[in-house]
Scaffold this active site. Structure first.
Site, PDB file in Angstrom:
ATOM      1  N   SER A   1      32.971  42.683  32.308  1.00 26.32           N
ATOM      2  CA  SER A   1      33.332  42.133  33.555  1.00 26.32           C
ATOM      3  C   SER A   1      32.211  41.333  34.199  1.00 26.32           C
ATOM      4  O   SER A   1      31.076  41.880  34.490  1.00 26.32           O
ATOM      5  CB  SER A   1      33.780  43.286  34.517  1.00 26.32           C
ATOM      6  OG  SER A   1      33.999  42.800  35.733  1.00 26.32           O
TER       7      SER A   1
ATOM      8  N   GLY B   1      50.356  44.062  49.712  1.00 29.88           N
ATOM      9  CA  GLY B   1      51.640  44.394  50.287  1.00 29.88           C
ATOM     10  C   GLY B   1      52.294  45.285  49.645  1.00 29.88           C
ATOM     11  O   GLY B   1      53.035  46.324  49.971  1.00 29.88           O
ATOM     12  N   GLY B   2      52.419  45.326  48.074  1.00 30.28           N
ATOM     13  CA  GLY B   2      52.830  46.454  47.232  1.00 30.28           C
ATOM     14  C   GLY B   2      53.444  45.892  46.139  1.00 30.28           C
ATOM     15  O   GLY B   2      52.751  44.784  45.377  1.00 30.28           O
TER      16      GLY B   2
ATOM     17  N   PHE C   1      60.255  42.171  50.578  1.00 31.21           N
ATOM     18  CA  PHE C   1      59.483  41.179  50.191  1.00 31.21           C
ATOM     19  C   PHE C   1      60.197  39.818  49.947  1.00 31.21           C
ATOM     20  O   PHE C   1      61.337  40.113  49.776  1.00 31.21           O
ATOM     21  CB  PHE C   1      58.590  41.850  49.105  1.00 31.21           C
ATOM     22  CG  PHE C   1      57.143  41.847  49.289  1.00 31.21           C
ATOM     23  CD1 PHE C   1      56.643  43.030  50.170  1.00 31.21           C
ATOM     24  CD2 PHE C   1      56.162  41.078  48.901  1.00 31.21           C
ATOM     25  CE1 PHE C   1      55.437  43.216  50.284  1.00 31.21           C
ATOM     26  CE2 PHE C   1      54.813  41.146  49.264  1.00 31.21           C
ATOM     27  CZ  PHE C   1      54.409  42.370  49.908  1.00 31.21           C
TER      28      PHE C   1
ATOM     29  N   TRP D   1      28.142  41.081  33.364  1.00 31.19           N
ATOM     30  CA  TRP D   1      28.094  40.119  32.206  1.00 31.19           C
ATOM     31  C   TRP D   1      29.005  39.020  32.376  1.00 31.19           C
ATOM     32  O   TRP D   1      30.224  39.247  32.307  1.00 31.19           O
ATOM     33  CB  TRP D   1      28.273  40.964  31.061  1.00 31.19           C
ATOM     34  CG  TRP D   1      27.220  41.813  30.433  1.00 31.19           C
ATOM     35  CD1 TRP D   1      26.453  42.373  31.104  1.00 31.19           C
ATOM     36  CD2 TRP D   1      26.962  42.242  28.869  1.00 31.19           C
ATOM     37  NE1 TRP D   1      25.441  43.231  30.378  1.00 31.19           N
ATOM     38  CE2 TRP D   1      25.927  43.242  28.891  1.00 31.19           C
ATOM     39  CE3 TRP D   1      27.883  42.072  28.047  1.00 31.19           C
ATOM     40  CZ2 TRP D   1      25.559  43.837  27.969  1.00 31.19           C
ATOM     41  CZ3 TRP D   1      27.091  42.769  26.774  1.00 31.19           C
ATOM     42  CH2 TRP D   1      26.058  43.681  26.627  1.00 31.19           C
TER      43      TRP D   1
ATOM     44  N   GLN E   1      50.814  28.657  43.127  1.00 29.67           N
ATOM     45  CA  GLN E   1      51.578  29.130  44.568  1.00 29.67           C
ATOM     46  C   GLN E   1      50.843  29.141  45.739  1.00 29.67           C
ATOM     47  O   GLN E   1      49.541  29.364  45.623  1.00 29.67           O
ATOM     48  CB  GLN E   1      51.819  30.654  44.233  1.00 29.67           C
ATOM     49  CG  GLN E   1      52.438  31.306  45.388  1.00 29.67           C
ATOM     50  CD  GLN E   1      53.419  32.596  45.163  1.00 29.67           C
ATOM     51  OE1 GLN E   1      52.730  33.690  44.914  1.00 29.67           O
ATOM     52  NE2 GLN E   1      54.492  32.771  44.936  1.00 29.67           N
TER      53      GLN E   1
ATOM     54  N   HIS F   1      50.773  30.506  49.535  1.00 37.17           N
ATOM     55  CA  HIS F   1      51.150  31.614  50.284  1.00 37.17           C
ATOM     56  C   HIS F   1      51.476  31.125  51.815  1.00 37.17           C
ATOM     57  O   HIS F   1      50.487  30.523  52.159  1.00 37.17           O
ATOM     58  CB  HIS F   1      50.103  32.841  50.348  1.00 37.17           C
ATOM     59  CG  HIS F   1      50.921  34.126  50.833  1.00 37.17           C
ATOM     60  ND1 HIS F   1      51.282  34.196  52.210  1.00 37.17           N
ATOM     61  CD2 HIS F   1      51.133  35.150  50.173  1.00 37.17           C
ATOM     62  CE1 HIS F   1      51.810  35.518  52.215  1.00 37.17           C
ATOM     63  NE2 HIS F   1      51.722  36.238  51.304  1.00 37.17           N
TER      64      HIS F   1
ATOM     65  N   LEU G   1      44.265  36.495  53.646  1.00 35.05           N
ATOM     66  CA  LEU G   1      45.889  36.558  53.400  1.00 35.05           C
ATOM     67  C   LEU G   1      46.057  37.635  54.613  1.00 35.05           C
ATOM     68  O   LEU G   1      45.684  38.595  54.994  1.00 35.05           O
ATOM     69  CB  LEU G   1      46.147  37.108  52.245  1.00 35.05           C
ATOM     70  CG  LEU G   1      47.545  37.338  51.966  1.00 35.05           C
ATOM     71  CD1 LEU G   1      48.473  36.117  51.850  1.00 35.05           C
ATOM     72  CD2 LEU G   1      47.583  38.547  50.641  1.00 35.05           C
TER      73      LEU G   1
ATOM     74  N   GLU H   1      52.778  39.339  53.030  1.00 31.22           N
ATOM     75  CA  GLU H   1      54.151  39.080  53.493  1.00 31.22           C
ATOM     76  C   GLU H   1      54.869  40.300  53.782  1.00 31.22           C
ATOM     77  O   GLU H   1      55.690  40.343  54.747  1.00 31.22           O
ATOM     78  CB  GLU H   1      54.635  38.819  52.140  1.00 31.22           C
ATOM     79  CG  GLU H   1      56.223  38.152  51.915  1.00 31.22           C
ATOM     80  CD  GLU H   1      56.554  37.683  50.406  1.00 31.22           C
ATOM     81  OE1 GLU H   1      56.038  36.452  50.191  1.00 31.22           O
ATOM     82  OE2 GLU H   1      57.011  38.265  49.686  1.00 31.22           O
TER      83      GLU H   1
ATOM     84  N   ARG I   1      58.338  32.279  48.789  1.00 34.54           N
ATOM     85  CA  ARG I   1      57.178  31.782  49.305  1.00 34.54           C
ATOM     86  C   ARG I   1      57.082  30.282  49.288  1.00 34.54           C
ATOM     87  O   ARG I   1      56.673  29.436  50.078  1.00 34.54           O
ATOM     88  CB  ARG I   1      55.962  32.401  48.597  1.00 34.54           C
ATOM     89  CG  ARG I   1      55.638  33.718  48.729  1.00 34.54           C
ATOM     90  CD  ARG I   1      54.376  34.284  47.927  1.00 34.54           C
ATOM     91  NE  ARG I   1      54.374  35.684  48.219  1.00 34.54           N
ATOM     92  CZ  ARG I   1      53.497  36.569  47.696  1.00 34.54           C
ATOM     93  NH1 ARG I   1      52.838  36.208  46.852  1.00 34.54           N
ATOM     94  NH2 ARG I   1      53.349  37.793  48.105  1.00 34.54           N
TER      95      ARG I   1
ATOM     96  N   HIS J   1      47.287  30.709  46.779  1.00 35.69           N
ATOM     97  CA  HIS J   1      47.365  32.409  46.389  1.00 35.69           C
ATOM     98  C   HIS J   1      47.448  32.718  45.183  1.00 35.69           C
ATOM     99  O   HIS J   1      46.680  33.837  44.845  1.00 35.69           O
ATOM    100  CB  HIS J   1      48.587  32.777  47.380  1.00 35.69           C
ATOM    101  CG  HIS J   1      48.571  34.086  47.400  1.00 35.69           C
ATOM    102  ND1 HIS J   1      47.490  34.926  47.907  1.00 35.69           N
ATOM    103  CD2 HIS J   1      49.753  34.946  46.851  1.00 35.69           C
ATOM    104  CE1 HIS J   1      47.974  36.181  47.775  1.00 35.69           C
ATOM    105  NE2 HIS J   1      49.170  36.147  47.238  1.00 35.69           N
TER     106      HIS J   1
ATOM    107  N   ARG K   1      56.275  32.719  41.770  1.00 30.47           N
ATOM    108  CA  ARG K   1      56.208  34.358  41.764  1.00 30.47           C
ATOM    109  C   ARG K   1      56.862  34.947  43.039  1.00 30.47           C
ATOM    110  O   ARG K   1      56.791  34.482  43.985  1.00 30.47           O
ATOM    111  CB  ARG K   1      54.931  34.907  41.497  1.00 30.47           C
ATOM    112  CG  ARG K   1      54.881  36.351  41.613  1.00 30.47           C
ATOM    113  CD  ARG K   1      53.265  36.695  41.360  1.00 30.47           C
ATOM    114  NE  ARG K   1      52.191  36.495  42.132  1.00 30.47           N
ATOM    115  CZ  ARG K   1      51.981  37.158  43.319  1.00 30.47           C
ATOM    116  NH1 ARG K   1      52.674  38.533  43.509  1.00 30.47           N
ATOM    117  NH2 ARG K   1      51.260  37.126  44.209  1.00 30.47           N
TER     118      ARG K   1
ATOM    119  N   LEU L   1      50.943  42.739  40.942  1.00 26.80           N
ATOM    120  CA  LEU L   1      50.501  44.245  40.346  1.00 26.80           C
ATOM    121  C   LEU L   1      51.390  44.514  39.300  1.00 26.80           C
ATOM    122  O   LEU L   1      50.861  45.404  38.371  1.00 26.80           O
ATOM    123  CB  LEU L   1      50.505  44.924  41.550  1.00 26.80           C
ATOM    124  CG  LEU L   1      49.500  44.309  42.901  1.00 26.80           C
ATOM    125  CD1 LEU L   1      49.772  45.348  44.048  1.00 26.80           C
ATOM    126  CD2 LEU L   1      48.357  44.174  42.331  1.00 26.80           C
TER     127      LEU L   1
END
Ligand SMILES: Cc1cc2nc3c(=O)[nH]c(=O)nc-3n(C[C@H](O)[C@H](O)[C@H](O)COP(=O)(O)OP(=O)(O)OC[C@H]3O[C@@H](n4cnc5c(N)ncnc54)[C@H](O)[C@@H]3O)c2cc1C
Length: 557
Positions: free
Chosen positions: A33, A47-48, A113, A151, A226, A228, A238, A241, A272, A337, A372, A378
């Site tokens: 990472s 948001g969720g 949402f 890295w 997208q 937002h 952000l 939503e 959105r 976004h 989306r 998520l």
């Protein structure tokens, strides 16, 4: 350093960690990472996460909302698979320790949402990403997953048409390392930094997507970026939503609740793409506030609810805009976004390059199609991260132990030596600023063939200038100047892919709105565009959309 693992995952966000945990069940796995894991953008998700866990809701309804939200471009078998997996994903995370917000009866709380007919976003206040991430990170530490952090992966090592591992730059020392692996999972997240206005962090340069693209993997749905609707004016931080899901409403300069005109039924919780275009239209037609924005009103929710369920938003408004959202209006405007497109994969995360798998925002399954729905990303990371990890481990079990191709390291060594040697040239910051300007002005919410063609020409010139950039810092230790230069190369390659696909698609669908082709055209365009890298620029191909049981129809809200 030369290390070897059976599976290596690039990226320590939700998709990467979930893939690593899954792969680790059957193989020796490591994560590489460029950031320390907790700095991954997943941690910023607010948001969720969607799952049909209420008995009044259904998997079909979640799938239908997602497919309709995608403007019928999503591959329906993949969407059905994700929606069916969603309750399992949420309960698994809860059992592993995620502290979701609760209803008074003690069940997992859910909120509305955009574009969803049922309030199905499970959340942990407005810090859902952090809560999920913490759980996975703790679990991966417990499982002993090795993480090589700071890295920066530069390239994939490919021999005989298959992936053999990767080459990475160690930020701490400036050394180049090789990681030999039988399978690689790319999970490097979004690419928003190519836009001037974005909710994404500085690290969102699409590295893994660009690296896979240059190594021969196909990209898919790259025209769908997208925007937002509600980022805070000034910083573009952000405003989730969830703020509208809890009852917040949008107002133009005249104080009108304009969403009633654009989406009479769902209004402020329409998808959105529709709200972002509505805001742009209000501004363009003179009903925005000076400087180009509108207002979000969450005052009616009351201080108590705001501090309880939207505490981060409360803090952001005070810190970044100096306003108290329980008493004042929040100035908001659309900003880049999320990236719907990415490395094309099948439902198991496999790409067109043997041994290469991908998951998360940098991949494209495609479950989001052309737009989306909030709280589905998520979910995608956890659902398809796990599948990609499992598939990579299974692939590694079948593959033999191959030698790492030395040429892959040599190539990167020469590339870095050449840029370090160049004494004169413009700074990459200038090129980046122009790239972000071009993308924001010409490849935004509304597009035209003319603007896109101009953007393509401008990007070709920027690529040319990129080749003669010189660094200010040529040192070895923590050379952020070098890292930013390398990241810019990725942004430029992906920007060209976005523009090429956007120019090709002569219709308006989801987030891709062409003023010169304002209608959706299923006859010609109910299909994906794939994009292949060539030195002369992106080469486009087509792929069918997989339809199971949801027949495309007009999208109204
Ligand atoms: C502010 C914000 C709020 C959001 N809220 C929500 C929400 O409420 N619900 C929802 O569903 N979605 C939300 N999203 C979208 C969602 O958070 C992201 O799409 C998702 O978290 C991406 O996860 P990921 O694992 O693909 O990538 P990330 O979490 O971005 O992680 C990328 C990883 O890749 C590594 N990496 C990158 N390049 C390299 C390289 N060259 N070498 C080595 N490592 C590299 C990084 O170090 C990092 O660990 C939000 C997004 C933003 C920006």
């Amino acid at each position: 350093m030369e290390v070897r693992h059976q599976v290596v995952v690039v990226g320590a966000g939700l998709a990467g960690l979930r893939a690593a945990l899954a792969a680790g069940q059957a193989a020796d796995v490591a994560v590489v990472s460029k950031l320390y894991p907790v700095r991954s953008h997943s941690v910023a998700a607010q948001g969720g996460i969607n799952a049909a866990i209420d008995e009044r809701d259904s998997l079909e309804s979640h799938a239908y909302d997602t497919i309709k939200g995608s403007d019928y471009l999503a591959d329906q078998d993949a969407v059905e698979l994700m929606c069916e997996d969603a309750p399992r994903v949420v309960y698994e995370m809860e059992h592993w320790g995620t502290l979701f917000s609760r209803t008074p009866e003690g069940r997992i709380a859910q909120r509305s949402f955009g574009g969803q007919e049922f309030p199905r976003a499970c959340y942990a206040a407005d810090k859902t990403g952090r809560a999920l991430f913490q759980t996975l990170f703790e679990r991966s530490l417990k499982a002993g997953v090795r993480v090589y952090d700071e890295w920066v992966v530069l390239s994939l090592a490919v021999a005989d048409g298959a992936v053999r591992g990767l080459v990475a730059l160690d930020l701490k020392t400036g050394e180049l390392h090789t990681v030999a692996a039988r399978a690689v999972v790319m999970a490097t997240g979004g690419l928003g930094l190519m836009y001037q206005r974005t909710t994404n962090p500085y690290s969102a340069t699409g590295d893994g997507t660009a690296i896979a693209y240059r190594a021969g993997a196909r990209l898919k749905d790259m025209e769908f970026v997208q925007f937002h609707p509600t980022s805070l004016v000034g910083t573009n931080v952000l405003i989730t939503e969830g703020a509208r899901g809890e009852g917040g409403i949008l107002l133009n300069a005249r104080g009108e609740r304009f969403m009633e005109r654009y989406a009479p039924r769902l209004k402020d919780v329409a998808p959105r793409d529709i709200i972002s275009r509505a805001i742009e239209t209000e501004i363009n037609e003179g009903r925005g506030l000076p400087g180009g924005y509108v207002h979000l009103d969450i005052r009616p929710l009351g201080l108590d609810l705001i501090r309880h369920r939207l505490s981060e938003i409360y803090d952001f408004c005070r810190t970044f805009a100096g306003i108290d959202p329980s008493r004042e209006l929040i100035p908001v405007q659309p900003a880049q976004h999320y990236m719907m497109g990415g490395i094309s994969t099948d439902n198991e995360g496999a790409t067109s390059l043997p041994g290469l798998f991908a998951a998360g925002e940098g991949a494209c399954v495609s479950v989001h199609g052309s737009n989306r729905l909030g709280a589905n990303s998520l979910l995608e990371c956890l659902c398809f991260g796990r599948r990609a990890g499992q598939a990579a481990a299974a692939f590694a079990a079948r593959a033999g132990e191959e030698a790492f191709p030395a040429a892959a390291l040599e190539e990167q060594r020469e590339r870095l030596a050449a840029i370090r040697k160049r004494r004169q040239g413009e700074h990459h910051g200038v090129v980046r600023r122009e790239l972000r300007g071009v993308m924001t002005d010409k490849v935004g919410t509304f597009r035209t063939g003319e603007d896109l063609a101009a953007a393509a020409a401008e990007l070709a010139r920027l690529q040319e200038r990129y080749r003669s950039v010189a660094l200010m810092d040529t040192g070895a230790v923590f050379n952020a100047d070098l890292a930013a230069y390398l990241e810019l190369g990725n942004s430029l390659d992906l920007a060209q892919a976005v523009v090429a696909c956007a120019l090709e698609r002569q219709e308006s669908r989801g987030a891709h709105a062409r003023r010169d082709f304002p209608q959706r055209d299923d006859q010609r365009w109910l299909k994906h565009l794939l994009c292949r890298y060539s030195l002369r620029g992106p080469v486009l191909e087509e792929a069918p959309v997989r339809i199971t049981r949801f027949t495309p129809k007009e999208r109204t809200y």
